[in-house]
Design a protein around this motif. Structure first.
Motif, PDB file in Angstrom:
ATOM      1  N   GLU A 157      16.167 -68.246  61.582  1.00  0.00           N
ATOM      2  CA  GLU A 157      15.977 -68.108  60.132  1.00  0.00           C
ATOM      3  C   GLU A 157      15.279 -69.308  59.515  1.00  0.00           C
ATOM      4  O   GLU A 157      14.785 -69.220  58.398  1.00  0.00           O
ATOM      5  N   GLN A 158      15.221 -70.417  60.215  1.00  0.00           N
ATOM      6  CA  GLN A 158      14.534 -71.609  59.716  1.00  0.00           C
ATOM      7  C   GLN A 158      13.017 -71.495  59.901  1.00  0.00           C
ATOM      8  O   GLN A 158      12.253 -72.043  59.126  1.00  0.00           O
ATOM      9  N   PRO A 161      11.630 -67.983  57.131  1.00  0.00           N
ATOM     10  CA  PRO A 161      12.705 -67.463  56.286  1.00  0.00           C
ATOM     11  C   PRO A 161      12.276 -66.203  55.531  1.00  0.00           C
ATOM     12  O   PRO A 161      11.179 -66.143  54.971  1.00  0.00           O
ATOM     13  N   ASN A 162      13.127 -65.191  55.584  1.00  0.00           N
ATOM     14  CA  ASN A 162      12.939 -63.917  54.884  1.00  0.00           C
ATOM     15  C   ASN A 162      11.714 -63.130  55.350  1.00  0.00           C
ATOM     16  O   ASN A 162      11.233 -62.261  54.635  1.00  0.00           O
TER      17      ASN A 162
END
Length: 163
Positions: free
Chosen positions: A83-84, A87-88
């Motif tokens: 997720e780093q 992100p999204n």
């Protein structure tokens, strides 16, 4: 070092993914795999060998084909799980089989540009009078592969036309 059980599991996952998408993909793009994501990367790999006369594809190529396909799918899984990193945003894939034949790879790669071509469907109607529902292919933001220079050159020339 990769444990043998992990390799078998990955191969089983890959084969089940191929089987799940086979019927749907056969009408959209034969010899292909699609996974959903916010951004879609294309892939061209020689999963099958060159087929006998009259058929584009032959036997599976385990070392040079399946392993390359598996490497791309594994890399996308690793990127999507971090997720780093993005992100999204998730990365999807549209992987096509070149069948170790440059002309077939070129034909297959045209599915990458279908999303960029606009069609006038204003005069098209179904038999019941309703407008048809067209599923527009996803836009591919980049292409990974191919293993042969001749395939890469031909596909690059086609994709360059649709920048």
């Amino acid at each position: 070092m990769v444990r043998p059980g992990v390799c078998v599991w990955r191969l089983f996952w890959l084969l089940s993914a191929v089987a799940d998408f086979a019927l749907l993909q056969e009408t959209y793009a034969p010899h292909s795999i699609r996974t959903q994501g916010h951004l879609t990367l294309g892939g061209l790999f020689p999963v099958h060998s060159r087929g006998p006369d009259g058929t584009p594809c032959g036997d599976l190529k385990k070392e040079n084909g399946i392993q390359r396909l598996e490497a791309m799918m594994y890399a996308l899984d690793q990127i999507n799980q971090d997720e780093q990193l993005l992100p999204n945003i998730t990365l999807g894939a549209r992987v096509l089989d070149t069948c170790s034949r440059d002309t077939y790879a070129l034909e297959q790669s045209l599915t990458f540009v279908q999303a960029l071509i606009t069609k006038d469907t204003s005069d098209v109607r179904c038999t019941n009078g309703e407008p048809p529902v067209f599923v527009k292919p996803e836009k591919v933001v980049g292409v990974i592969g191919a293993s042969a220079s001749s395939v890469s050159i031909m596909v690059a020339n086609i994709l360059r036309l649709f920048q």
